[in-house]
Design a protein around this motif. Structure first.
Motif, PDB file in Angstrom:
ATOM      1  N   SER A 117       0.849  -1.190   0.000  1.00  0.00           N
ATOM      2  CA  SER A 117       0.000   0.000   0.000  1.00  0.00           C
ATOM      3  C   SER A 117       0.885   1.240   0.000  1.00  0.00           C
ATOM      4  O   SER A 117       1.722   1.423   0.888  1.00  0.00           O
ATOM      5  N   VAL A 118       0.723   2.093  -0.988  1.00  0.00           N
ATOM      6  CA  VAL A 118       1.588   3.259  -1.174  1.00  0.00           C
ATOM      7  C   VAL A 118       1.328   4.310  -0.088  1.00  0.00           C
ATOM      8  O   VAL A 118       0.187   4.641   0.214  1.00  0.00           O
ATOM      9  N   PHE A 119       2.428   4.818   0.509  1.00  0.00           N
ATOM     10  CA  PHE A 119       2.262   5.935   1.440  1.00  0.00           C
ATOM     11  C   PHE A 119       3.007   7.179   0.975  1.00  0.00           C
ATOM     12  O   PHE A 119       2.790   8.272   1.502  1.00  0.00           O
ATOM     13  N   HIS A 120       3.864   7.037  -0.053  1.00  0.00           N
ATOM     14  CA  HIS A 120       4.602   8.192  -0.547  1.00  0.00           C
ATOM     15  C   HIS A 120       5.046   7.917  -1.977  1.00  0.00           C
ATOM     16  O   HIS A 120       5.357   6.779  -2.338  1.00  0.00           O
ATOM     17  N   SER A 121       5.053   8.966  -2.811  1.00  0.00           N
ATOM     18  CA  SER A 121       5.551   8.822  -4.180  1.00  0.00           C
ATOM     19  C   SER A 121       6.497   9.973  -4.495  1.00  0.00           C
ATOM     20  O   SER A 121       6.351  11.068  -3.946  1.00  0.00           O
ATOM     21  N   ILE A 122       7.466   9.694  -5.362  1.00  0.00           N
ATOM     22  CA  ILE A 122       8.476  10.679  -5.740  1.00  0.00           C
ATOM     23  C   ILE A 122       8.505  10.773  -7.263  1.00  0.00           C
ATOM     24  O   ILE A 122       8.682   9.771  -7.956  1.00  0.00           O
ATOM     25  N   ASP A 123       8.328  11.972  -7.785  1.00  0.00           N
ATOM     26  CA  ASP A 123       8.349  12.205  -9.223  1.00  0.00           C
ATOM     27  C   ASP A 123       9.798  12.225  -9.700  1.00  0.00           C
ATOM     28  O   ASP A 123      10.586  13.073  -9.277  1.00  0.00           O
ATOM     29  N   LEU A 124      10.144  11.294 -10.594  1.00  0.00           N
ATOM     30  CA  LEU A 124      11.502  11.201 -11.123  1.00  0.00           C
ATOM     31  C   LEU A 124      11.582  11.615 -12.588  1.00  0.00           C
ATOM     32  O   LEU A 124      12.519  11.256 -13.287  1.00  0.00           O
ATOM     33  N   GLY A 125      10.605  12.368 -13.052  1.00  0.00           N
ATOM     34  CA  GLY A 125      10.611  12.795 -14.453  1.00  0.00           C
ATOM     35  C   GLY A 125       9.872  11.791 -15.314  1.00  0.00           C
ATOM     36  O   GLY A 125       8.651  11.836 -15.435  1.00  0.00           O
TER      37      GLY A 125
END
Length: 203
Positions: A117-125
């Motif tokens: 279950s996702v708790f954080h996401s990081i945009d990498l382009g």
């Protein structure tokens, strides 16, 4: 710089699956890492071109099926070389199993699965990294996990060295073997496996 050095990193290969509004979908990824064990969390990195990426963004949950060394190339073609926007990859329901979180796994050529279950996401382009809590995990058998190196050496069909006619230029995808004739634009995307121009070699 020899970018092939990055292939020496111990990547595995996995079927990433998600479900949104009753539609099941999946794709192939090679980046799954346990980042902490207290709490038990993993990170995955997914190309934004994949429909599965958008489904995880919307639902914040996914399954990872850990592929084993008996997996045939057809499994990679099925989950990796076509889009869930065009085809239902889980249409053959008898081959798949639904786990406690309501998502499917592809157990036929696998040794384990992990639900998260996702708790954080990081945009990498071009990609998004999802950091997620492990909600369930099971070992299916004791077969060896397939690595990226094993895939390239033993599963992916080896390219045929067919000489090009004089004056012609062609490039071959190092991931799936697709051949593009003519000069390769910098923004070219492989029509089969969706990898960028940087994964092509001149032949």
């Amino acid at each position: 710089m020899n970018e092939a050095a990055l292939y020496k990193i111990g990547y595995g290969l996995y079927v990433l699956s998600a479900n949104e509004d009753g539609f099941d979908n999946g794709c192939i990824i090679n980046t799954v890492t346990q980042v902490t064990n207290t709490p038990n969390r993993i990170a995955i990195t997914v190309n934004k071109l994949n429909k599965t990426h958008d489904m995880i963004m919307a639902t914040a949950k996914f399954n990872v099926t850990v592929l084993s060394t008996d997996v045939p190339f057809d499994e990679f073609k099925h989950f990796g070389f076509q889009s869930g926007r065009d085809v239902n990859k889980f249409a053959d329901a008898d081959k798949y199993e639904r786990t406690k979180n309501g998502l499917l796994i592809a157990p036929q050529y696998a040794n384990a699965y992990i639900s998260a279950s996702v708790f954080h996401s990081i945009d990498l382009g071009t990609h998004t990294m999802f950091i997620a809590d492990v909600t369930d995990a099971e070992i299916l058998n004791d077969k060896e996990s397939v690595t990226y190196a094993f895939y390239h050496k033993n599963i992916k069909p080896q390219p045929q060295n067919n000489p090009q006619p004089a004056g012609k230029v062609a490039y071959r995808c190092k991931i799936c073997g697709y051949i593009h004739e003519g000069e390769l634009p910098e923004d070219f995307i492989c029509p089969l496996c969706k990898h960028p121009a940087s994964d092509f070699e001149k032949i």
